[in-house]
Scaffold this motif. Sequence first.
Motif, PDB file in Angstrom:
ATOM      1  N   LEU A  45     -52.936  13.606  10.662  1.00 42.88           N
ATOM      2  CA  LEU A  45     -53.521  13.053   9.433  1.00 42.88           C
ATOM      3  C   LEU A  45     -54.663  13.931   8.940  1.00 42.88           C
ATOM      4  CD1 LEU A  45     -53.822  10.798   7.307  1.00 42.88           C
ATOM      5  CD2 LEU A  45     -55.406   9.670   8.903  1.00 42.88           C
ATOM      6  N   VAL A  46     -55.563  14.319   9.836  1.00 42.55           N
ATOM      7  CA  VAL A  46     -56.721  15.103   9.418  1.00 42.55           C
ATOM      8  C   VAL A  46     -56.288  16.462   8.870  1.00 42.55           C
ATOM      9  CG1 VAL A  46     -58.859  16.207  10.193  1.00 42.55           C
ATOM     10  CG2 VAL A  46     -58.281  13.907  10.984  1.00 42.55           C
ATOM     11  N   ALA A  47     -55.301  17.087   9.513  1.00 44.63           N
ATOM     12  CA  ALA A  47     -54.807  18.366   9.006  1.00 44.63           C
ATOM     13  C   ALA A  47     -54.218  18.204   7.609  1.00 44.63           C
ATOM     14  CB  ALA A  47     -53.760  18.940   9.959  1.00 44.63           C
ATOM     15  N   THR A  48     -53.511  17.101   7.369  1.00 42.24           N
ATOM     16  CA  THR A  48     -52.927  16.850   6.049  1.00 42.24           C
ATOM     17  C   THR A  48     -54.016  16.610   5.015  1.00 42.24           C
ATOM     18  OG1 THR A  48     -51.027  15.829   7.161  1.00 42.24           O
ATOM     19  CG2 THR A  48     -51.249  15.448   4.798  1.00 42.24           C
ATOM     20  N   LEU A  49     -55.040  15.825   5.362  1.00 46.70           N
ATOM     21  CA  LEU A  49     -56.134  15.560   4.426  1.00 46.70           C
ATOM     22  C   LEU A  49     -56.916  16.831   4.123  1.00 46.70           C
ATOM     23  CD1 LEU A  49     -57.528  12.160   5.782  1.00 46.70           C
ATOM     24  CD2 LEU A  49     -55.917  12.537   3.904  1.00 46.70           C
ATOM     25  N   ALA A  50     -57.125  17.659   5.149  1.00 48.86           N
ATOM     26  CA  ALA A  50     -57.858  18.903   4.936  1.00 48.86           C
ATOM     27  C   ALA A  50     -57.119  19.813   3.955  1.00 48.86           C
ATOM     28  CB  ALA A  50     -58.078  19.620   6.265  1.00 48.86           C
ATOM     29  N   ASP A  51     -55.798  19.827   4.017  1.00 44.31           N
ATOM     30  CA  ASP A  51     -55.008  20.619   3.087  1.00 44.31           C
ATOM     31  C   ASP A  51     -55.044  20.039   1.676  1.00 44.31           C
ATOM     32  OD1 ASP A  51     -54.291  22.463   4.986  1.00 44.31           O
ATOM     33  OD2 ASP A  51     -52.366  21.541   5.443  1.00 44.31           O
ATOM     34  N   ALA A  52     -55.138  18.700   1.585  1.00 43.08           N
ATOM     35  CA  ALA A  52     -55.066  18.041   0.283  1.00 43.08           C
ATOM     36  C   ALA A  52     -56.343  18.178  -0.523  1.00 43.08           C
ATOM     37  CB  ALA A  52     -54.719  16.561   0.469  1.00 43.08           C
ATOM     38  N   GLY A  53     -57.503  18.214   0.142  1.00 44.87           N
ATOM     39  CA  GLY A  53     -58.768  18.255  -0.580  1.00 44.87           C
ATOM     40  C   GLY A  53     -59.226  16.863  -0.959  1.00 44.87           C
ATOM     41  N   SER A  54     -60.479  16.766  -1.414  1.00 38.55           N
ATOM     42  CA  SER A  54     -61.124  15.471  -1.630  1.00 38.55           C
ATOM     43  C   SER A  54     -60.391  14.616  -2.660  1.00 38.55           C
ATOM     44  CB  SER A  54     -62.577  15.677  -2.066  1.00 38.55           C
ATOM     45  OG  SER A  54     -62.631  16.438  -3.259  1.00 38.55           O
ATOM     46  N   ALA A  55     -59.747  15.218  -3.650  1.00 40.07           N
ATOM     47  CA  ALA A  55     -59.072  14.438  -4.679  1.00 40.07           C
ATOM     48  C   ALA A  55     -57.861  13.695  -4.130  1.00 40.07           C
ATOM     49  CB  ALA A  55     -58.640  15.350  -5.827  1.00 40.07           C
ATOM     50  N   TYR A  66     -57.456  12.331  -0.757  1.00 35.94           N
ATOM     51  CA  TYR A  66     -57.597  11.624   0.503  1.00 35.94           C
ATOM     52  C   TYR A  66     -56.780  10.336   0.534  1.00 35.94           C
ATOM     53  CZ  TYR A  66     -61.496  14.760   1.629  1.00 35.94           C
ATOM     54  OH  TYR A  66     -62.267  15.860   1.900  1.00 35.94           O
ATOM     55  N   GLY A  67     -56.785   9.573  -0.549  1.00 39.46           N
ATOM     56  CA  GLY A  67     -56.047   8.322  -0.571  1.00 39.46           C
ATOM     57  C   GLY A  67     -54.780   8.373  -1.396  1.00 39.46           C
ATOM     58  N   ASP A  68     -54.414   9.544  -1.859  1.00 38.51           N
ATOM     59  CA  ASP A  68     -53.226   9.695  -2.689  1.00 38.51           C
ATOM     60  C   ASP A  68     -51.978   9.355  -1.878  1.00 38.51           C
ATOM     61  OD1 ASP A  68     -52.191  10.976  -5.371  1.00 38.51           O
ATOM     62  OD2 ASP A  68     -50.939  11.783  -3.758  1.00 38.51           O
ATOM     63  N   LEU A  69     -51.097   8.555  -2.456  1.00 38.64           N
ATOM     64  CA  LEU A  69     -49.916   8.099  -1.722  1.00 38.64           C
ATOM     65  C   LEU A  69     -49.023   9.259  -1.324  1.00 38.64           C
ATOM     66  CD1 LEU A  69     -48.255   5.765  -0.607  1.00 38.64           C
ATOM     67  CD2 LEU A  69     -47.183   5.530  -2.861  1.00 38.64           C
ATOM     68  N   ALA A  70     -48.870  10.248  -2.198  1.00 33.34           N
ATOM     69  CA  ALA A  70     -48.023  11.397  -1.872  1.00 33.34           C
ATOM     70  C   ALA A  70     -48.574  12.170  -0.685  1.00 33.34           C
ATOM     71  CB  ALA A  70     -47.898  12.313  -3.085  1.00 33.34           C
ATOM     72  N   LEU A 122     -48.690   2.926   5.712  1.00 34.31           N
ATOM     73  CA  LEU A 122     -49.530   3.444   4.626  1.00 34.31           C
ATOM     74  C   LEU A 122     -49.180   2.792   3.299  1.00 34.31           C
ATOM     75  CD1 LEU A 122     -47.497   5.703   3.037  1.00 34.31           C
ATOM     76  CD2 LEU A 122     -47.951   6.900   5.182  1.00 34.31           C
ATOM     77  N   ARG A 123     -50.207   2.711   2.482  1.00 41.02           N
ATOM     78  CA  ARG A 123     -50.119   2.359   1.075  1.00 41.02           C
ATOM     79  C   ARG A 123     -51.081   3.304   0.345  1.00 41.02           C
ATOM     80  NH1 ARG A 123     -50.742  -4.272   1.326  1.00 41.02           N
ATOM     81  NH2 ARG A 123     -48.757  -4.713   2.410  1.00 41.02           N
ATOM     82  N   ARG A 124     -51.081   3.250  -0.948  1.00 38.49           N
ATOM     83  CA  ARG A 124     -52.054   4.056  -1.670  1.00 38.49           C
ATOM     84  C   ARG A 124     -53.465   3.643  -1.255  1.00 38.49           C
ATOM     85  NH1 ARG A 124     -52.240   3.141  -7.945  1.00 38.49           N
ATOM     86  NH2 ARG A 124     -53.320   1.263  -7.194  1.00 38.49           N
ATOM     87  N   GLY A 125     -54.221   4.598  -0.738  1.00 45.92           N
ATOM     88  CA  GLY A 125     -55.597   4.340  -0.340  1.00 45.92           C
ATOM     89  C   GLY A 125     -55.764   3.695   1.012  1.00 45.92           C
ATOM     90  N   VAL A 126     -54.665   3.458   1.751  1.00 48.86           N
ATOM     91  CA  VAL A 126     -54.752   2.771   3.053  1.00 48.86           C
ATOM     92  C   VAL A 126     -53.801   3.439   4.041  1.00 48.86           C
ATOM     93  CG1 VAL A 126     -54.433   0.603   4.305  1.00 48.86           C
ATOM     94  CG2 VAL A 126     -55.332   0.565   1.969  1.00 48.86           C
TER      95      VAL A 126
END
Length: 413
Positions: free
Chosen positions: A324-334, A336-340, A292-296
């Motif tokens: 990954l999908v569970a993590t993105l769902a928790d993070a919200g749209s802002a 999705y590509g955030d490195l953290a 992973l990288r920021r946005g990738v």
Amino acid sequence: MQERDIVIAGGGMVGVSLALQLAASLPAAARITLVEGFALPASDAEPQYHPSFDARSTALSFSSRDIYRRMGVWRALEQWACPIDSIHVSHRGHFGSTLMRAADYDWPALGYVVENPWLGKALLGALRRQGRVEVLSPARVTGVVPAAAGAELEVEGAADPHWRAGLLVVADGAGSTLRDSLGVTVREKVYGQSALIANVSFARPHDGRAYERFTASGPLALLPLLPSRPGECRSALVWTLPPERAAALAGCAQEEFLEALQAGFGYRLGRFLQTGERHCYPLVLRESCEQLRRGVVVMGNAAHTLHPVAGQGFNLALRDVARLVATLADAGSAGYGDLAVLQRYHRAQRQDQRRTIGASDRLPELFMRRDPLLGLARDLALSGLDVASPLKREFVRHAAGVAALGEVGDYRA
């Protein structure tokens, strides 16, 4: 410039599975696009191969069945999936062996075997039915430039080639050109062996039993398949051999091949009767040095390609997808590509990856070493699994992916 929240580069089994999981888990406002370099077949098209033979197969673990059930694919897929009711593990010429049975754990099966064309048909059908994911095929992501939020992409084959994505998922296979273009290096371990793949038929019913037999040349696995005609008994063969021997057996007459297979496996299934097309694949362990990288994020065979022993490669990739999908769902749209956010996914999944990759790497070598004391220890360990029930249960839970996935509830980071 075309704006998307998530772009998936690669429409193979991992890419489509990820698209389906994202569509089932993310808010309706999330814009998701799948980009595939080859023209995808119509979802209602029948697989173009003879149904008895000539198809590669995938062993789906119990956890993979659960992932597909949650994303709404399993009902369409299970008609083509042969349940693995038991697994017999043995060491040729030695006394050590063990038998693992689904009934001992109150599971419907330890896993399932499905031929890849049928798996692809089920996944593509589900992708088109859900209607949320935009599919570009044939098209390719040919360029990536980091941006303040995500990445800017060049998409060859799109009406407008200039795109911006919050998250780019690189899932275009083991030889990923996109991964390489990003400057992501790959660690490789060449095993000096090949996997000979074929579908074979035999005289006795397999009764849903898979066989993993360790031989001096490498593992020999037979995975049960559904019959293509009444009375047929057949399995998918994955036979690890030195490259020269694998090539010779792939090209010899059927009678010579079946005789060699009989000598290598024995007569637990009676006499081998027929083989389909035989194919050889060189065995290499590949791991992306960055996932992973920021946005990738790099996934599937682009992230890790495993030795086929125990059939864990695709199952690990599916668990990566679920995490990954569970993590993105928790993070919200802002996010999705955030490195953290992506690092949180990787930290949560890293132990599963290390354990699975390490086991698939070390297990064949362990059984091929000819040290007499080590051989005795191996045989005692195999036999001891049938005596030490808690140890055996834990071994099966890891092999089935249940320990990593969790036996109940959602897969949460």
